[in-house]
Scaffold this motif. Structure first.
Motif: not given
Length: 466
Positions: A369-374, A376-377, A379-383
């Motif tokens: 779903g889009p919420l889970r993808r958002i 994860d995305t 977290l990736n952006v913050e890292d």
């Protein structure tokens, strides 16, 4: 006596001297005399010395056993090549041909010659007529006027027949009798024409055109009794042949006896050996048609009875093979119940499978779903942001250290650093060139000295080379 004779001679000589003519005057008097005496005349003879120059005129000599005379046909006059008169088809004038011509006598005064100027001509003798016939036949055949592909079929039962022939004579009576005997209800339209003579070709062509303007005319008969080649010349005329070939109605040609062939026969759609045969070809025999219809009716009735008998037998056989309807309906009802139950089971199984599929798809959708993808995305952006900041700081420290080292190196190489150590820089005035060799100066030159703080000007008072 002798004196009187001499006197008469002198008088005669005096009279003749007063009437002396020039050659031109004499030729003109001869011309006036001959042309006034011979206006239009008919002459026959043999063609010789035939010439056709590029002007289009035709020159030849007309001769017989004892004498000859010059003749000319001007291209703008009737009779120019190909020749045509009112009674014969087109033909080519040839060497040695016997002709009869209508001409006027003309004198050509400049040369003192006289000649015939022709305005019409015709061949003489059966051989000449046959020659003209063969020439026209060959020319029209080369044009394709006689091709079988141009022939139109004769209708089996025409509504109206157009007959082109002489209103008197046995031909029209034979056609009327035969058509009345074979099929009285078929009507005839008679176009009376002359079938012989100079006016015959024109009347035949006009009759063909007139019959085309009438309604319900389905076929034309062009007929005439037998005769000599000259008698049949109207049917060997080119205008008649072309009118037949261009006719939109089928044409039956019945000219002469069975052995007679004319140009009209070749141009027509059907050639009948006699006028009576033409009438037989144009209409069927009513008695034969009635007999054929009666036979056809009898055969159709027999076929109908036979067909009905066969259908009746088939119906009996089908009735024997047909089962009890109640038994058939019972069997169909049982089959229907069986199909209904099997259909219900199949639908339930398919519904259960579809429910399982929907649950599986829902789980997959939640996982993807889009919420889970958002999340994860994010977290990736913050890292990536943290790593980017750390990398930028590291690169900035490295750049600052490198800059410091480079600045120290630049300062050590700068001329100002040399001045700090007590040295000075000498430049020429004017010009400002740095002095590297005493050879660049001479006594009295001005120069500029730059020291650590400030500048000073000096003058060369002595040069000490090393």
């Amino acid at each position: 006596m002798s004196q009187r004779i001499i006197s008469d001679r002198c008088t005669a000589m005096k009279g003749s001297i007063t009437e002396i003519l020039t050659v031109s005057e004499l030729n003109e008097k001869i011309r006036d005399l001959l042309e006034a005496r011979f206006d239009l005349l008919w002459v026959e003879g043999e063609v010789s010395n035939l010439r056709r120059p590029s002007s289009g005129h035709i020159y030849f000599t007309l001769k017989d056993e004892k004498s000859q005379i010059r003749a000319v046909i001007f291209r703008f006059l009737p009779g120019s090549r190909p020749f045509r008169n009112n009674r014969l088809p087109f033909f080519d004038l040839e060497e040695g041909m016997q002709i009869t011509c209508r001409a006027r006598l003309a004198v050509y005064a400049p040369r003192g010659e006289y000649q015939l100027i022709l305005d019409s001509l015709e061949p003489r003798g059966t051989g000449a007529l046959q020659k003209a016939y063969e020439q026209l036949k060959a020319r029209l055949q080369a044009e394709g006027l006689f091709d079988a592909s141009r022939k139109k079929p004769i209708p089996y039962l025409p509504r109206r027949i157009g007959v082109i022939t002489s209103p008197t004579g046995a031909v029209i009576r034979d056609i009327l009798n035969i058509t009345a005997r074979r099929f009285p209800s078929v009507s005839l339209v008679i176009a009376p024409v002359r079938v012989q003579g100079p006016e015959a070709p024109r009347e035949i062509v006009q009759a063909i055109q007139d019959l085309h303007s009438l309604e319900e005319v389905d076929v034309l008969i062009l007929a005439r009794g037998g005769g000599s080649l000259e008698d049949l010349s109207a049917f060997n005329d080119e205008s008649v042949a072309r009118a037949i070939a261009s006719s939109s109605l089928p044409v039956i040609s019945a000219v002469g006896h069975e052995t007679d062939f004319t140009i009209a026969d070749f141009a027509a759609d059907v050639r009948a050996p006699t006028p009576s045969t033409a009438a037989e070809l144009a209409v069927p025999n009513r008695n034969d048609l009635t007999a054929w219809l009666a036979g056809t009716r009898s055969r159709l009735y027999t076929l109908l009875i036979r067909s009905m008998t066969q259908r009746r037998e088939q119906l009996v056989r089908c009735r024997e093979r047909l089962k009890d309807p109640q038994r058939v309906i019972t069997g169909l009802r049982l089959a229907l119940d069986d199909h209904r139950e099997r259909g219900r089971l199949i639908i339930q199984q398919r519904l259960s499978a579809e429910k399982q599929n929907i649950l599986l798809q829902r789980l997959r959708l939640q996982q993807a779903g889009p919420l889970r993808r958002i999340r994860d995305t994010r977290l990736n952006v913050e890292d990536m942001e943290k790593r980017l900041i750390s990398s930028c700081r590291l690169n900035l420290d490295r750049a600052r250290k490198s800059w410091t080292v480079s600045a120290t190196r630049v300062d050590s190489l700068s001329p100002l650093a040399v001045l700090e150590r007590g040295y000075s820089i000498a430049r020429t005035l004017p010009g400002g060139r740095i002095i590297r060799d005493v050879a660049m100066l001479k006594i009295g030159d001005s120069l500029e000295l730059r020291v650590r703080k400030g500048r000073l000007e000096a003058e060369v008072t002595r040069i000490i080379p090393e």
